[in-house]
Structures are given as structure tokens and as C-alpha cells.
Write an enzyme that holds these catalytic residues in place. Structure first.
Site, PDB file in Angstrom:
ATOM      1  N   HIS A   1       0.869  -1.177   0.000  1.00  0.00           N
ATOM      2  CA  HIS A   1       0.000   0.000   0.000  1.00  0.00           C
ATOM      3  C   HIS A   1       0.910   1.232   0.000  1.00  0.00           C
ATOM      4  CE1 HIS A   1      -2.822   2.926   1.844  1.00  0.00           C
ATOM      5  NE2 HIS A   1      -3.788   2.116   1.442  1.00  0.00           N
TER       6      HIS A   1
ATOM      7  N   ASP B   1       2.851  -4.728   7.967  1.00  0.00           N
ATOM      8  CA  ASP B   1       1.619  -3.958   7.811  1.00  0.00           C
ATOM      9  C   ASP B   1       0.460  -4.949   7.902  1.00  0.00           C
ATOM     10  OD1 ASP B   1      -0.668  -2.811   6.814  1.00  0.00           O
ATOM     11  OD2 ASP B   1       0.266  -1.983   5.014  1.00  0.00           O
TER      12      ASP B   1
ATOM     13  N   GLN C   1      -4.764  -5.470   6.763  1.00  0.00           N
ATOM     14  CA  GLN C   1      -5.750  -6.378   6.163  1.00  0.00           C
ATOM     15  C   GLN C   1      -5.778  -7.744   6.844  1.00  0.00           C
ATOM     16  OE1 GLN C   1      -8.009  -5.503   4.059  1.00  0.00           O
ATOM     17  NE2 GLN C   1      -7.213  -3.480   3.562  1.00  0.00           N
TER      18      GLN C   1
ATOM     19  N   LYS D   1     -10.748  -0.924  10.016  1.00  0.00           N
ATOM     20  CA  LYS D   1     -10.894  -2.099   9.137  1.00  0.00           C
ATOM     21  C   LYS D   1     -11.268  -3.340   9.941  1.00  0.00           C
ATOM     22  CE  LYS D   1      -7.429  -0.254   6.014  1.00  0.00           C
ATOM     23  NZ  LYS D   1      -8.036   0.067   4.724  1.00  0.00           N
TER      24      LYS D   1
ATOM     25  N   CYS E   1      -4.647   2.479  -3.713  1.00  0.00           N
ATOM     26  CA  CYS E   1      -3.399   2.951  -3.107  1.00  0.00           C
ATOM     27  C   CYS E   1      -2.240   1.996  -3.365  1.00  0.00           C
ATOM     28  CB  CYS E   1      -3.545   3.190  -1.608  1.00  0.00           C
ATOM     29  SG  CYS E   1      -4.717   4.481  -1.216  1.00  0.00           S
TER      30      CYS E   1
HETATM   31  N1  PMP Z   1      -1.945  -0.913   4.534  1.00  0.00           N
HETATM   32  C1  PMP Z   1      -2.881  -1.649   3.965  1.00  0.00           C
HETATM   33  C2  PMP Z   1      -2.544  -3.037   3.480  1.00  0.00           C
HETATM   34  C3  PMP Z   1      -4.162  -1.128   3.812  1.00  0.00           C
HETATM   35  O1  PMP Z   1      -5.118  -1.870   3.228  1.00  0.00           O
HETATM   36  C4  PMP Z   1      -4.447   0.172   4.273  1.00  0.00           C
HETATM   37  C5  PMP Z   1      -5.819   0.803   4.110  1.00  0.00           C
HETATM   38  N2  PMP Z   1      -6.344   0.684   2.812  1.00  0.00           N
HETATM   39  C6  PMP Z   1      -3.424   0.886   4.880  1.00  0.00           C
HETATM   40  C7  PMP Z   1      -2.188   0.306   5.001  1.00  0.00           C
HETATM   41  C8  PMP Z   1      -3.627   2.275   5.408  1.00  0.00           C
HETATM   42  O2  PMP Z   1      -4.485   2.262   6.487  1.00  0.00           O
HETATM   43  P1  PMP Z   1      -5.044   3.622   7.101  1.00  0.00           P
HETATM   44  O3  PMP Z   1      -5.548   4.439   5.940  1.00  0.00           O
HETATM   45  O4  PMP Z   1      -6.148   3.169   8.005  1.00  0.00           O
HETATM   46  O5  PMP Z   1      -3.935   4.279   7.824  1.00  0.00           O
END
Ligand code: PMP
Length: 407
Positions: A124, A201, A204, A227, A365
Site C-alpha cells: 500500500h 503492515d 488487512q 478495518k 493505493c
Molecule cells: N496498509 C494496507 C494493506 C491497507 O489496506 C491500508 C488501508 N487501505 C493501509 C495500510 C492504510 O491504512 P489507514 O488508511 O487506516 O492508515
């Protein structure tokens, strides 16, 4: 195997009862943000109705209650990820802030010109850009582990890229665009053997499977509350104590200090050292309630159920003419990312919305990943444990309508 009482679970999520465009809502955008059960909504409301005050400061009753609520949420997080102690659980506003904290604090303290940071092709943006920024500031070099056409990491390449200059290895547990589940434990072992620290990270992963940071042996683990059925604005950075102890504060302000004078400020103990300012108290309370809820439903039952949905959905989507699945990893969960010949993802998303089906369309993203698969965007339907086979059927019917209208 474990079973879920889906009707009971769905009744806990009030938003699932609403309609959009006069159709029942079918919410398949869980990877972007999940819905919230009454138990979480009520916990936040109860906090504001009964206990609201600032934490750690007042000796009055409400402040003590707010502090207890906030700190007991921290203990729930600790148990949820099996961290050794609450000092290793830092509240942040989400995954993004947690990664930025490590990149800024650990990165600035440890990276020198010529050092390497290793990430992967399926990150991401929030696990790419903070590393680019700190590399630019320190002269360190960003390396990227490639993937194959199914959306799996090339583990030979991963091993080849690790070397005595690698300081930090950062990768996701589960890809938000592909659903790929990465071999985290093995990656951590390999990174450690090369002398690097690891950041996982987990944004997910936490809504879909049990996570044990001590079993994974990762050095840092980041995730977002929103999430995993908790409010927005709250997230977690787990870090091993000995690393957090060595790291300078990320932000300065109230609560992160022991004493302040113009000559010298003494920083507070963990975890306060990394929590400058009034924290996200109600968010932490909501996260604690979401953890209680997940524990009650059971993460094993959730994983089993979602695996069934993934298998069913994969078969059903294959029946749609011209559909190409992006991401077909052997180890995969909860995500259908796809393109449809001759139809732009955004048009697909709009038409689906008019049938009540909420999906995400775009690059999610993960622009480098879209480039790898040579698509500008995908349609992504992502699951939570309140979704059903009937909802997947509705997605497939909706795609039939898309084909009628566009092709
Ligand atoms: N890493 C991953 C794998 C994600 O799916 C996301 C959210 N789409 C993020 C990081 C970022 O999370 P946040 O916007 O809640 O900080």
C-alpha cells in the site's frame, strides 16, 4: 469446523439494514473500511455519555474512569495480538501513522547513506512513501521485492535482496489489492538472519485471522481499527520493547514527557513516550469493544467462513464472460480484484452501486501493483464475516447487468 450465526451477526450491524437506490445494501468494500456492530457504537456512546474526560491528568472520578477505559483497551489489544506487555502497544490514528512513526523515529536514528530498506511490489502507498521519504533524508536506498503473475512474492528474490546493508524490511501481512497472504513468519526469519528489523503492515490481516506477534517474531506490527469493526481515527503500533526504548519520540508535547524545563526535558516511559497530546480515547474504547466482539464470534470461525465465501465467489465470478481476476495466490483471503474486458472499472462501480452493491474501484493505493498487472484500476469486492453467498450472487447478477449496459 466452526459455524457462525450469520443472521444474528447481521442483526448486530445496523447499517446492513439500510437501502441504497431503493435496493438492500450489499457492502463489499470491507478492505477499505468495515462496518460497526451495535456493541462498538454503544461502547463509544456510553463512554461519551458517562465517562468522558481527559486521561492521565485529573484526580477526579471521570478522569480516572476515562484513564481506566483507555488503558483497559490497551490491555485488550495486547492480548488480541499476544504482545508480551502493554508497554509495547502504542495507540496511533491508524496504520499510516504507525508506519510513519517507525520510518521517522527508527529510520532516522538507524539509517545511514548506502543502507537499504526492503519493501515489496504489493505494498500500500502507506508502506512505500514513508520509506521513500526517510531514504531521501538519510541517503538510504529503497529495494523492492518482485512478485509473479498470480500476485505472490518471489521468495528467491526476497532472499537474494537481503544483504548486510539491509536495515529494515517492511511488508504487508495480507495485500489489500490482491488478498495474497504473505509467508510472514518465514520472511521475518530471513530478515533477522540478515540482521534487519521487520515491520509488518497488518491492516488487512487483523479483521480476518488471529495474529500472534510473538509467534511471528516481527519487530513492529501496524494496523487500523476502522478495518476491524472499530471507529476511524484509532490504530496500533506494536513494537518490541528493546527497540521502542532505543527510539527517539516521534512527536513532542503533553503526556509524552516526565518533566519539562527549558534546559532539559525528560521523556516519559513506554508507551506514553510515543503518545504526545490528548489521545483518541473514545476510539480506543471502540477498538476494545471491537476486540471483545471479534473474540466472541471467534477469529477461527471467521477465517473458516470467509474461506468458504472466497472459494464460492471465485467459482461464481469465473462464470462471468470476459472477467479477469487480478491476484490468484495459492494463499489468499477475502478479496476479489478483477477487470472486465471492454468496461472501465469506474463505470462498473457506478452501475453496481445502482443495484445496491458497494465495491471499490481504482488503484487501491497500490499504483505500482496496477502497473505490474498493466491495468489502470481494478474492481475490488472485499469480504467481511457478515457477507453471504446470496450477496456474492447479487454481485454476479450485477455484473451481468453491467455487461448488458456496456458491452
Ligand atoms: N496498509 C494496507 C494493506 C491497507 O489496506 C491500508 C488501508 N487501505 C493501509 C495500510 C492504510 O491504512 P489507514 O488508511 O487506516 O492508515
Amino acid at each position: 469446523t466452526h459455524t457462525l450465526d450469520i443472521a444474528k451477526i447481521r442483526a448486530d450491524f445496523p447499517i446492513l439494514q439500510r437501502t441504497v437506490h431503493k435496493k438492500p445494501l450489499i457492502y463489499l468494500d470491507n478492505a477499505a473500511s468495515s462496518q460497526k456492530p451495535n456493541q462498538v457504537i454503544e461502547a463509544v456512546a456510553r463512554y461519551y455519555r458517562r465517562h468522558n474526560a481527559n486521561v492521565h491528568r485529573g484526580l477526579h472520578t471521570l478522569s480516572e474512569e476515562a484513564t481506566t477505559a483507555y488503558e483497559s483497551a490497551r490491555e485488550k489489544v495486547r492480548a488480541f495480538i499476544n504482545a508480551a506487555e502493554i508497554a509495547e502497544v502504542i495507540f496511533t490514528k491508524g496504520t499510516t501513522e504507525a508506519i510513519n512513526l517507525v520510518a521517522s523515529s527508527y529510520g532516522r536514528a538507524h539509517l545511514r547513506a548506502g543502507d537499504e530498506v526492503l519493501i515489496t511490489y504489493m505494498e500500500h502507498h502507506s508502506n512505500i512513501v514513508p520509506w521513500q521519504m526517510i531514504c531521501e533524508q538519510t541517503g538510504a536506498v529503497l529495494r523492492v521485492c518482485p512478485i509473479n503473475e498470480r500476485g505472490e512474492l518471489l521468495m528467491d528474490e526476497f532472499e537474494r535482496l537481503l544483504n548486510d546493508k539491509t536495515r529494515i524490511v517492511a511488508f504487508n501481512h495480507i495485500s489489500n489489492s490482491l488478498g495474497t497472504v504473505n509467508p510472514v513468519k518465514r520472511m521475518v526469519q530471513l530478515a533477522h538472519a540478515a540482521g534487519a528489523v521487520t515491520l509488518v503492515d497488518g491492516a488487512q490481516a487483523v479483521p480476518h485471522q488471529g495474529v500472534d506477534v510473538r509467534d511471528l517474531d516481527c519487530d513492529f506490527y501496524a494496523f487500523s481499527g476502522h478495518k476491524m469493526f472499530a471507529p476511524t481515527g484509532i490504530g496500533v503500533l506494536y513494537g518490541k520493547r528493546y527497540l521502542l526504548e532505543q527510539m527517539p519520540p516521534y512527536q513532542g508535547g503533553g503526556d509524552m514527557i516526565k518533566s519539562v524545563s527549558f534546559e532539559k526535558t525528560v521523556y516519559n516511559e513506554l508507551p506514553s513516550k510515543f503518545e504526545a497530546g490528548t489521545p483518541i480515547i473514545a476510539g480506543a474504547v471502540g477498538l476494545g469493544a471491537a476486540i471483545d466482539y471479534l473474540n466472541e464470534v471467534g477469529l477461527e470461525a471467521i477465517s473458516d467462513y470467509e474461506y468458504g465465501l472466497l472459494t464460492y465467489g471465485t467459482e461464481q465470478l469465473k462464470t462471468v464472460p470476459g472477467l479477469r481476476m487480478i491476484g490468484e495466490a495459492a494463499e489468499k483471503t477475502s478479496v476479489f480484484s478483477f477487470v472486465l474486458d471492454g468496461a472501465h472499472p469506474h463505470d462498473i462501480g457506478t452501475i453496481l452501486s445502482h443495484t445496491g452493491v458497494a465495491v471499490r474501484t481504482g488503484h487501491h493505493c497500490t499504483e505500482p501493483l496496477m502497473k505490474f498487472f498493466k491495468v489502470p484500476a481494478t474492481v475490488r469486492a472485499s469480504l467481511a464475516f457478515y457477507n453471504t453467498r446470496e450477496e456474492i450472487d447479487a454481485l454476479v447478477v450485477g455484473l451481468g447487468k453491467v455487461r448488458e449496459m456496456l458491452l
